[in-house]
Design an enzyme around this catalytic site. Structure first.
Site, PDB file in Angstrom:
ATOM      1  N   ASN A   1       0.825  -1.213  -0.093  1.00  0.00           N
ATOM      2  CA  ASN A   1      -0.043  -0.021  -0.116  1.00  0.00           C
ATOM      3  C   ASN A   1       0.650   1.154   0.275  1.00  0.00           C
ATOM      4  OD1 ASN A   1      -2.186  -1.620  -0.088  1.00  0.00           O
ATOM      5  ND2 ASN A   1      -2.445  -1.841   2.277  1.00  0.00           N
TER       6      ASN A   1
ATOM      7  N   GLY B   1      -4.581   3.656   1.330  1.00  0.00           N
ATOM      8  CA  GLY B   1      -4.769   3.048   2.646  1.00  0.00           C
ATOM      9  C   GLY B   1      -3.569   2.737   3.573  1.00  0.00           C
TER      10      GLY B   1
ATOM     11  N   HIS C   1       6.885  -1.813   3.719  1.00  0.00           N
ATOM     12  CA  HIS C   1       6.430  -2.938   3.984  1.00  0.00           C
ATOM     13  C   HIS C   1       5.547  -3.686   3.097  1.00  0.00           C
ATOM     14  CE1 HIS C   1       3.017  -0.236   5.634  1.00  0.00           C
ATOM     15  NE2 HIS C   1       2.222  -1.385   5.570  1.00  0.00           N
TER      16      HIS C   1
ATOM     17  N   HIS D   1       2.866  -6.559   2.411  1.00  0.00           N
ATOM     18  CA  HIS D   1       1.871  -7.617   2.980  1.00  0.00           C
ATOM     19  C   HIS D   1       2.051  -9.026   2.293  1.00  0.00           C
ATOM     20  CE1 HIS D   1      -0.647  -4.528   5.371  1.00  0.00           C
ATOM     21  NE2 HIS D   1      -0.132  -3.728   4.588  1.00  0.00           N
TER      22      HIS D   1
HETATM   23  P1  AMP Z   1      -0.658  -0.348   5.486  1.00  0.00           P
HETATM   24  O1  AMP Z   1      -2.329  -0.082   6.014  1.00  0.00           O
HETATM   25  O2  AMP Z   1      -0.402  -0.992   4.318  1.00  0.00           O
HETATM   26  O3  AMP Z   1       0.214   0.708   6.128  1.00  0.00           O
HETATM   27  O4  AMP Z   1      -0.444  -1.552   6.835  1.00  0.00           O
HETATM   28  C1  AMP Z   1      -0.338  -1.359   8.186  1.00  0.00           C
HETATM   29  C2  AMP Z   1      -0.283  -2.681   8.820  1.00  0.00           C
HETATM   30  O5  AMP Z   1       0.351  -2.813   9.736  1.00  0.00           O
HETATM   31  C3  AMP Z   1      -1.944  -2.945   9.049  1.00  0.00           C
HETATM   32  O6  AMP Z   1      -2.395  -4.114   8.426  1.00  0.00           O
HETATM   33  C4  AMP Z   1      -1.698  -3.004  10.540  1.00  0.00           C
HETATM   34  O7  AMP Z   1      -2.624  -4.002  11.072  1.00  0.00           O
HETATM   35  C5  AMP Z   1      -0.157  -3.384  10.982  1.00  0.00           C
HETATM   36  N1  AMP Z   1       0.364  -3.142  12.198  1.00  0.00           N
HETATM   37  C6  AMP Z   1       0.247  -1.862  12.796  1.00  0.00           C
HETATM   38  N2  AMP Z   1       0.788  -2.118  13.846  1.00  0.00           N
HETATM   39  C7  AMP Z   1       1.280  -3.256  14.043  1.00  0.00           C
HETATM   40  C8  AMP Z   1       2.209  -3.714  14.978  1.00  0.00           C
HETATM   41  N3  AMP Z   1       2.626  -3.347  15.822  1.00  0.00           N
HETATM   42  N4  AMP Z   1       2.634  -5.173  14.819  1.00  0.00           N
HETATM   43  C9  AMP Z   1       2.096  -5.820  13.661  1.00  0.00           C
HETATM   44  N5  AMP Z   1       1.296  -5.527  12.783  1.00  0.00           N
HETATM   45  C10 AMP Z   1       0.883  -4.238  13.012  1.00  0.00           C
END
Ligand code: AMP
Length: 110
Positions: free
Chosen positions: A83, A89, A96, A98
């Site tokens: 993303n 989003g 990162h 997914h």
């Molecule tokens: P995005 O919306 O692509 O920026 O994804 C961020 C992702 O990080 C989301 O799916 C969250 O559920 C995940 N997330 C946020 N904080 C943490 C955390 N401390 N440990 C693991 N996943 C996290």
């Protein structure tokens, strides 16, 4: 915040690690397999990561595919998503990937 996870200052369920990358389970999984793969070095998004060069994006993608193998979804199918920016989003400004799998994933995503 993902820098703090890479540094071990915030706990996470680690799946795989290399010198330059870390894979850990998403806190709010959207599929039976939902793992995030980050570069330990800070880059705000995948575009910045691509610009950084030095093979880091290649290594991150190789690690994402290794995660799929380790999770047992490389044969059944999986999705690798970056993303990027508000409309996609992106909520965490640290690049990162997914890695999602373990169920039939809809396309296009919502
Ligand atoms: P995005 O919306 O692509 O920026 O994804 C961020 C992702 O990080 C989301 O799916 C969250 O559920 C995940 N997330 C946020 N904080 C943490 C955390 N401390 N440990 C693991 N996943 C996290």
């Amino acid at each position: 915040m993902f820098c703090a996870i890479a540094a071990g200052q915030i706990p996470a369920t680690r799946v795989l690690e290399s010198d330059r990358t870390l894979a850990f389970r998403d806190l709010n999984p959207q599929a039976p397999t939902h793992v995030l793969v980050i570069p330990k070095e800070h880059h705000a998004d995948v575009a910045a990561l691509a610009k950084a060069g030095a093979g880091l994006l290649d290594e991150l993608l190789a690690q994402a595919h290794e995660v799929a193998r380790a999770e047992g979804v490389s044969e059944t199918g999986y999705r690798v998503v970056f993303n990027t920016g508000a409309d996609a989003g992106q909520t965490v400004p640290h690049a990162h990937a997914h890695v999602l799998g373990g169920r039939a994933l809809t396309w296009p995503p919502g």
